[in-house]
Write a protein that holds these residues in place. Structure first.
Motif, PDB file in Angstrom:
ATOM      1  N   GLY A 170       0.824  -1.197   0.000  1.00  0.00           N
ATOM      2  CA  GLY A 170       0.000   0.000   0.000  1.00  0.00           C
ATOM      3  C   GLY A 170       0.862   1.253   0.000  1.00  0.00           C
ATOM      4  N   VAL A 171       0.370   2.290  -0.660  1.00  0.00           N
ATOM      5  CA  VAL A 171       1.068   3.563  -0.722  1.00  0.00           C
ATOM      6  C   VAL A 171       0.129   4.655  -0.241  1.00  0.00           C
ATOM      7  CG1 VAL A 171       2.239   5.236  -2.211  1.00  0.00           C
ATOM      8  CG2 VAL A 171       2.482   2.779  -2.655  1.00  0.00           C
ATOM      9  N   GLY A 172       0.574   5.492   0.680  1.00  0.00           N
ATOM     10  CA  GLY A 172      -0.255   6.575   1.171  1.00  0.00           C
ATOM     11  C   GLY A 172      -0.678   7.509   0.048  1.00  0.00           C
ATOM     12  N   ARG A 173      -1.914   7.956   0.075  1.00  0.00           N
ATOM     13  CA  ARG A 173      -2.408   8.834  -0.983  1.00  0.00           C
ATOM     14  C   ARG A 173      -1.676  10.159  -1.007  1.00  0.00           C
ATOM     15  NH1 ARG A 173      -8.823   9.240  -1.028  1.00  0.00           N
ATOM     16  NH2 ARG A 173      -8.307  10.268  -2.990  1.00  0.00           N
ATOM     17  N   TRP A 225      -2.604   8.304   7.499  1.00  0.00           N
ATOM     18  CA  TRP A 225      -1.769   8.360   6.295  1.00  0.00           C
ATOM     19  C   TRP A 225      -1.963   7.148   5.402  1.00  0.00           C
ATOM     20  CZ3 TRP A 225      -0.708  13.156   6.447  1.00  0.00           C
ATOM     21  CH2 TRP A 225      -0.401  13.789   7.655  1.00  0.00           C
ATOM     22  N   THR A 226      -2.668   6.115   5.882  1.00  0.00           N
ATOM     23  CA  THR A 226      -2.882   4.902   5.085  1.00  0.00           C
ATOM     24  C   THR A 226      -4.295   4.815   4.532  1.00  0.00           C
ATOM     25  OG1 THR A 226      -3.668   3.507   6.920  1.00  0.00           O
ATOM     26  CG2 THR A 226      -1.275   3.727   6.643  1.00  0.00           C
ATOM     27  N   MET A 227      -5.170   5.741   4.907  1.00  0.00           N
ATOM     28  CA  MET A 227      -6.581   5.612   4.541  1.00  0.00           C
ATOM     29  C   MET A 227      -6.810   5.976   3.078  1.00  0.00           C
ATOM     30  SD  MET A 227      -8.272   7.119   8.054  1.00  0.00           S
ATOM     31  CE  MET A 227      -9.954   6.615   7.686  1.00  0.00           C
ATOM     32  N   ALA A 228      -7.753   5.263   2.460  1.00  0.00           N
ATOM     33  CA  ALA A 228      -7.998   5.418   1.022  1.00  0.00           C
ATOM     34  C   ALA A 228      -9.152   6.358   0.720  1.00  0.00           C
ATOM     35  CB  ALA A 228      -8.261   4.050   0.394  1.00  0.00           C
ATOM     36  N   GLY A 229      -9.661   7.073   1.698  1.00  0.00           N
ATOM     37  CA  GLY A 229     -10.787   7.970   1.461  1.00  0.00           C
ATOM     38  C   GLY A 229     -12.082   7.209   1.305  1.00  0.00           C
ATOM     39  N   LEU A 230     -12.999   7.750   0.510  1.00  0.00           N
ATOM     40  CA  LEU A 230     -14.317   7.136   0.356  1.00  0.00           C
ATOM     41  C   LEU A 230     -14.286   5.932  -0.575  1.00  0.00           C
ATOM     42  CD1 LEU A 230     -16.535  10.342   0.061  1.00  0.00           C
ATOM     43  CD2 LEU A 230     -16.161   8.912   2.063  1.00  0.00           C
ATOM     44  N   SER A 231     -13.237   5.784  -1.362  1.00  0.00           N
ATOM     45  CA  SER A 231     -13.156   4.655  -2.285  1.00  0.00           C
ATOM     46  C   SER A 231     -12.671   3.418  -1.556  1.00  0.00           C
ATOM     47  CB  SER A 231     -12.208   4.981  -3.439  1.00  0.00           C
ATOM     48  OG  SER A 231     -10.907   5.231  -2.939  1.00  0.00           O
TER      49      SER A 231
END
Length: 318
Positions: A36-39, A76-82
């Motif tokens: 995973g990569v932070g947005r 920092w790892t969250m993908a937002g609403l998607s």
């Protein structure tokens, strides 16, 4: 002889249960999210928004040597609403297996974080998650189910910065008794914790006055009541009485779980008073689904029993 079929059926059920739990345990150690990569890199605007929301004024989070609040680790790892694109097929399979076995409801139960090094603006975040454990069948008030724990290792520049454990309960909702005709709750509401630091606040509530602490050193208002000023550190203070005007800064609607003396659904608001401080209380006088951020409210006091009076906020028609 009459007992043999029942014993046989119980044995088969036990074997099926053991087989199912073995299938669940097979997912332990498998990845839940990989590479995973932070947005976004760690950045000052997000740190500022976080600190404003939390009311955290620590100087460690501002200036040229600023660090990010450690509790932002997961942010920092969250993908937002998607949906997270890094989630693995193994994790999806585990959730689907639980869904198909009747454990279709889900609730987040708790998280644990371990901090190994501070994060600073500009740090590029990578992470990976593993299914750390799947519990045996547990019986809870919500219903029977399995706790699923994932562990996420968060890295900055390739170096481990912290670990975040997140636990959910996948459960089959317990059958609830049929709701009886509405009436006064049999249980009394929980009593507030009154101590030497907040006793004056509750004395004010008893006489229908909402008192806000005011630092006599710098004049800052503060709520909830504290023994000293967050701004200047002074232990000296007096009080001002709130005018009673406010707006809904944020809110949640409580549907579940039911709790004695409460009748969900009901709205709990974070109310910003005209004086600038915020207080958590019920929003009343309007349907729970009509409560909105920015809605004007007016202080009221509601008696719940012979001992308990609480401040609540009536929705005001705009």
């Amino acid at each position: 002889m009459n007992g043999e079929p029942e014993v046989h059926e119980e044995s088969e059920a036990s074997e099926r249960s053991e087989e199912f739990e073995a299938r669940l345990k097979a997912y332990e150690g498998r990845p839940a999210a990989a590479t995973g990569v932070g947005r976004d890199p760690v950045n000052e605007p997000m740190i500022r928004h976080w600190c404003e929301a939390m009311g955290d004024t620590s100087p460690a989070y501002t200036g040229p040597d600023a660090i990010a609040p450690p509790t932002m680790l997961q942010a920092w790892t969250m993908a937002g609403l998607s949906r997270s694109p890094e989630r693995t097929a193994a994790y999806d399979e585990l959730l689907r297996l639980l869904d198909e076995s009747g454990y279709h409801a889900v609730v987040a139960t708790d998280c644990e974080q371990e901090y190994l090094r501070p994060l600073r603006p500009g740090d590029e975040i990578t992470f990976d998650s593993v299914i750390e454990s799947v519990s045996d069948l547990k019986t809870t008030k919500l219903g029977a189910g399995h706790f699923v724990t994932t562990r996420t290792d968060v890295r900055a520049g390739g170096a481990l910065a912290g670990t975040h454990r997140f636990r959910i309960l996948k459960y089959a909702p317990a059958r609830r008794p049929k709701k009886q005709a509405p009436g006064p709750p049999e249980e009394r509401r929980p009593r507030p914790v009154v101590n030497r630091d907040n006793a004056g606040f509750w004395e004010g509530v008893a006489r229908h006055a909402l008192l806000i602490q005011r630092c006599t050193g710098c004049g800052d208002l503060r709520f909830p009541w504290l023994p000293g000023c967050n701004s200047c550190g002074s232990p000296e203070w007096d009080t001002v009485e709130a005018s009673g005007d406010g707006t809904v800064y944020s809110y949640v609607v409580m549907h579940h779980p039911p709790f004695p003396a409460f009748e969900p659904p009901y709205a709990v608001g974070l109310i910003e008073l005209a004086e600038g401080v915020r207080i958590v209380s019920n929003v009343v006088g309007v349907p729970y689904d009509k409560v909105r951020i920015g809605m004007p409210v007016r202080l009221d006091f509601r008696r719940y029993d012979e001992e308990l009076v609480l401040p609540v906020f009536q929705g005001v028609a705009e």
